[in-house]
Design a protein around this motif. Structure first.
Motif, mmCIF file in Angstrom:
data_model
loop_
_atom_site.group_PDB
_atom_site.id
_atom_site.type_symbol
_atom_site.label_atom_id
_atom_site.label_comp_id
_atom_site.label_asym_id
_atom_site.label_seq_id
_atom_site.Cartn_x
_atom_site.Cartn_y
_atom_site.Cartn_z
ATOM 1 N N THR A 203 0.870 -1.182 0.000
ATOM 2 C CA THR A 203 0.000 0.000 0.000
ATOM 3 C C THR A 203 0.901 1.223 0.000
ATOM 4 N N TRP A 204 0.395 2.325 -0.518
ATOM 5 C CA TRP A 204 1.181 3.565 -0.575
ATOM 6 C C TRP A 204 0.237 4.757 -0.614
ATOM 7 N N GLU A 205 0.460 5.673 0.331
ATOM 8 C CA GLU A 205 -0.330 6.907 0.358
ATOM 9 C C GLU A 205 0.389 7.927 -0.522
ATOM 10 N N ASP A 206 -0.080 8.036 -1.755
ATOM 11 C CA ASP A 206 0.585 8.809 -2.810
ATOM 12 C C ASP A 206 0.578 10.302 -2.498
ATOM 13 N N PRO A 207 1.779 10.921 -2.355
ATOM 14 C CA PRO A 207 1.819 12.360 -2.061
ATOM 15 C C PRO A 207 1.375 13.218 -3.243
ATOM 16 N N ASP B 158 0.940 10.732 2.604
ATOM 17 C CA ASP B 158 2.174 11.002 3.360
ATOM 18 C C ASP B 158 3.390 10.220 2.858
ATOM 19 N N ASN B 159 3.264 9.572 1.666
ATOM 20 C CA ASN B 159 4.387 8.897 1.009
ATOM 21 C C ASN B 159 4.843 7.633 1.738
ATOM 22 N N ASP B 160 3.948 7.036 2.519
ATOM 23 C CA ASP B 160 4.273 5.825 3.276
ATOM 24 C C ASP B 160 3.220 4.763 3.028
ATOM 25 N N PRO B 161 3.530 3.510 3.377
ATOM 26 C CA PRO B 161 2.458 2.512 3.403
ATOM 27 C C PRO B 161 1.412 2.893 4.459
ATOM 28 N N ILE B 162 0.238 2.309 4.370
ATOM 29 C CA ILE B 162 -0.849 2.697 5.276
ATOM 30 C C ILE B 162 -0.588 2.121 6.679
ATOM 31 N N PHE C 115 -15.505 1.379 4.769
ATOM 32 C CA PHE C 115 -14.789 2.594 4.368
ATOM 33 C C PHE C 115 -13.278 2.342 4.441
ATOM 34 N N ALA C 116 -12.842 1.745 5.551
ATOM 35 C CA ALA C 116 -11.409 1.483 5.756
ATOM 36 C C ALA C 116 -10.861 0.550 4.676
ATOM 37 N N ILE C 117 -11.607 -0.503 4.376
ATOM 38 C CA ILE C 117 -11.135 -1.464 3.365
ATOM 39 C C ILE C 117 -11.042 -0.807 1.995
ATOM 40 N N ASN C 118 -11.986 0.072 1.670
ATOM 41 C CA ASN C 118 -11.909 0.797 0.391
ATOM 42 C C ASN C 118 -10.682 1.708 0.326
ATOM 43 N N ILE C 119 -10.353 2.356 1.445
ATOM 44 C CA ILE C 119 -9.151 3.198 1.486
ATOM 45 C C ILE C 119 -7.905 2.339 1.267
ATOM 46 N N ILE C 120 -7.843 1.183 1.949
ATOM 47 C CA ILE C 120 -6.687 0.290 1.805
ATOM 48 C C ILE C 120 -6.545 -0.157 0.348
ATOM 49 N N LYS C 121 -7.673 -0.542 -0.275
ATOM 50 C CA LYS C 121 -7.622 -0.989 -1.674
ATOM 51 C C LYS C 121 -7.132 0.129 -2.596
ATOM 52 N N SER C 122 -7.561 1.363 -2.322
ATOM 53 C CA SER C 122 -7.101 2.472 -3.173
ATOM 54 C C SER C 122 -5.602 2.694 -3.014
ATOM 55 N N THR C 123 -5.077 2.523 -1.789
ATOM 56 C CA THR C 123 -3.632 2.711 -1.593
ATOM 57 C C THR C 123 -2.841 1.562 -2.222
ATOM 58 N N ASN C 124 -3.485 0.406 -2.384
ATOM 59 C CA ASN C 124 -2.845 -0.696 -3.104
ATOM 60 C C ASN C 124 -2.709 -0.350 -4.595
ATOM 61 N N ASP C 125 -3.718 0.326 -5.157
ATOM 62 C CA ASP C 125 -3.626 0.771 -6.560
ATOM 63 C C ASP C 125 -2.473 1.754 -6.747
#
Length: 290
Positions: free
Chosen positions: A103-107, A119-123, A218-228
Motif C-alpha cells: 500500500t502507498w499513500e501517494d503524495p 504522506d508517502n508511506d504505506p498505510i 470505508f477502511a477497506i476501500n481506502i486500503i484498496k485504493s492505496t494498493n492501486d
C-alpha cells in the motif's frame, strides 16, 4: 498463499546501524513493503500487517521506504534516533503499530475525503489485540475501521485492526465492537495521535471528520485504493522517490536477483550487542489538554 517470514537483525539495536531484514523460506531476502502480499486471505478480507513498533515501546521503528529491500530501522530526526514521548497517561505506543504491505499513500494524490495529499508511506495500522508483538512480526489482521489523521498537512490514515489469532478476535467485527468491548480505547487513540508531537514543540495534530472513526467498509476501500497507488509506484508509473527494489513482484522493473538482495544485506554491519536506551525516554510529559 501462506508464506512464513523470518527476520534477520543487523547492526546494533538502539543505534543508527540497526536494521531488521526480512526473508522467506529458502533464505531469500525480500522487501516487507513490496514482496509481502497485502491480503492474507482476500475472501475473508484479512490483511497482512508488518509490526514495526511493539505496544508500550517508544522507539519509532519503521519500514525504511528509501533503503534497498526496505528493512525496518529507527527513524532519525536531526541525526538523533527518534523516540515518541510518554504523554500522560500513555506509555509509548498504546497498540502494536505497523503497516499494511503493498500500500502507498501517494503524495501526488489529493484525497477526495480529506482534501490533503498522502504522506508517502504505506498505510498505518493500530492492532488492538492482547498480545504484545515483536519488531518485524507479520500477522494477519481483521480491519475494523479507520481514523484520518492530518499530520502537518498530509493525509495519514490510521487503520484500526485486530490480530485474527487473538482469542477475542471473533467478537470484533466493527468499530462499534471496539467502542463496546474496549471502552475508552478509541478515545485514547485520538488523544494519543492528537498530542504525541507536543513534547517535541509541535502543535496538536488535526483530524478529518472531526476525529470520528470511519467504519470497516470505508477502511477497506481506502486500503484498496492505496494498493492501486502502490501498483503504480512499483511499476514505475508513479514516482514517490522511494526504493522499490524487490525480489518477488514479477511485473516490476525494480525486481532484483536473490544474489543482488544478498549483497544489500552483506553491505550492512553484522548484529552486535544493543546499546542502552537513553534514560530520558522513560520521562512522562504532562500538560493541560486544550
Amino acid at each position: 498463499m501462506n508464506m512464513s517470514y523470518t527476520t534477520e537483525e543487523r547492526g546494533k539495536r538502539n543505534t543508527l546501524s540497526y536494521r531488521v531484514f526480512f526473508k522467506i523460506s529458502g533464505g531469500k531476502y525480500i522487501s516487507p513493503f513490496h514482496d509481502i502480499p497485502m491480503y492474507a486471505d482476500e475472501a475473508q478480507n484479512f490483511f497482512n500487517m508488518v509490526v514495526e513498533v511493539p505496544r508500550w515501546t517508544n522507539a519509532k521503528m519503521e519500514i525504511a521506504t528509501k533503503d534497498a529491500l526496505n528493512p525496518i530501522k529507527q527513524d532519525v530526526k536531526k541525526g538523533k534516533l527518534r523516540y515518541v514521548a510518554n504523554v500522560f497517561p500513555h506509555k509509548g505506543y498504546i497498540w502494536n503499530y505497523g503497516a499494511i504491505p503493498q500500500t502507498w499513500e501517494d503524495p501526488g494524490h489529493k484525497d477526495t475525503e480529506t482534501g490533503c495529499c498522502g504522506d508517502n508511506d504505506p498505510i498505518d495500522v493500530c492492532e488492538i489485540g492482547n498480545k504484545v508483538c515483536s519488531i518485524g512480526e507479520v500477522i494477519k489482521v481483521k480491519v475494523l475501521g479507520t481514523l484520518a489523521l492530518i499530520d502537518e498537512g498530509e493525509t495519514d490514515w490510521k487503520v484500526i485492526a485486530i490480530n485474527v489469532e487473538d482469542p477475542e478476535a471473533n467478537a470484533f467485527n466493527s468499530i462499534d465492537d471496539v467502542r463496546r468491548l474496549k471502552p475508552g480505547y478509541l478515545e485514547a487513540t485520538v488523544d494519543w495521535f492528537r498530542r504525541y508531537k507536543v513534547p517535541d514543540g509541535k502543535p496538536e495534530n488535526q483530524f478529518a471528520f472531526n476525529g470520528e472513526f470511519k467504519d470497516k467498509d470505508f477502511a477497506i476501500n481506502i486500503i484498496k485504493s492505496t494498493n492501486d497507488y502502490w501498483k503504480a509506484l512499483v511499476s514505475k508509473i508513479s514516482d514517490g522517490e522511494l526504493n522499490c527494489t524487490n525480489t518477488c513482484v514479477s511485473h516490476s522493473p525494480f525486481m532484483c536477483t536473490k544474489e543482488a538482495a544478498q549483497a544489500v544485506v552483506d553491505a550492512t554491519p553484522p548484529c552486535g550487542n544493543a546499546d542502552p536506551v537513553p534514560s530520558d525516554v522513560d520521562k512522562m510529559y504532562y500538560y493541560e489538554k486544550k
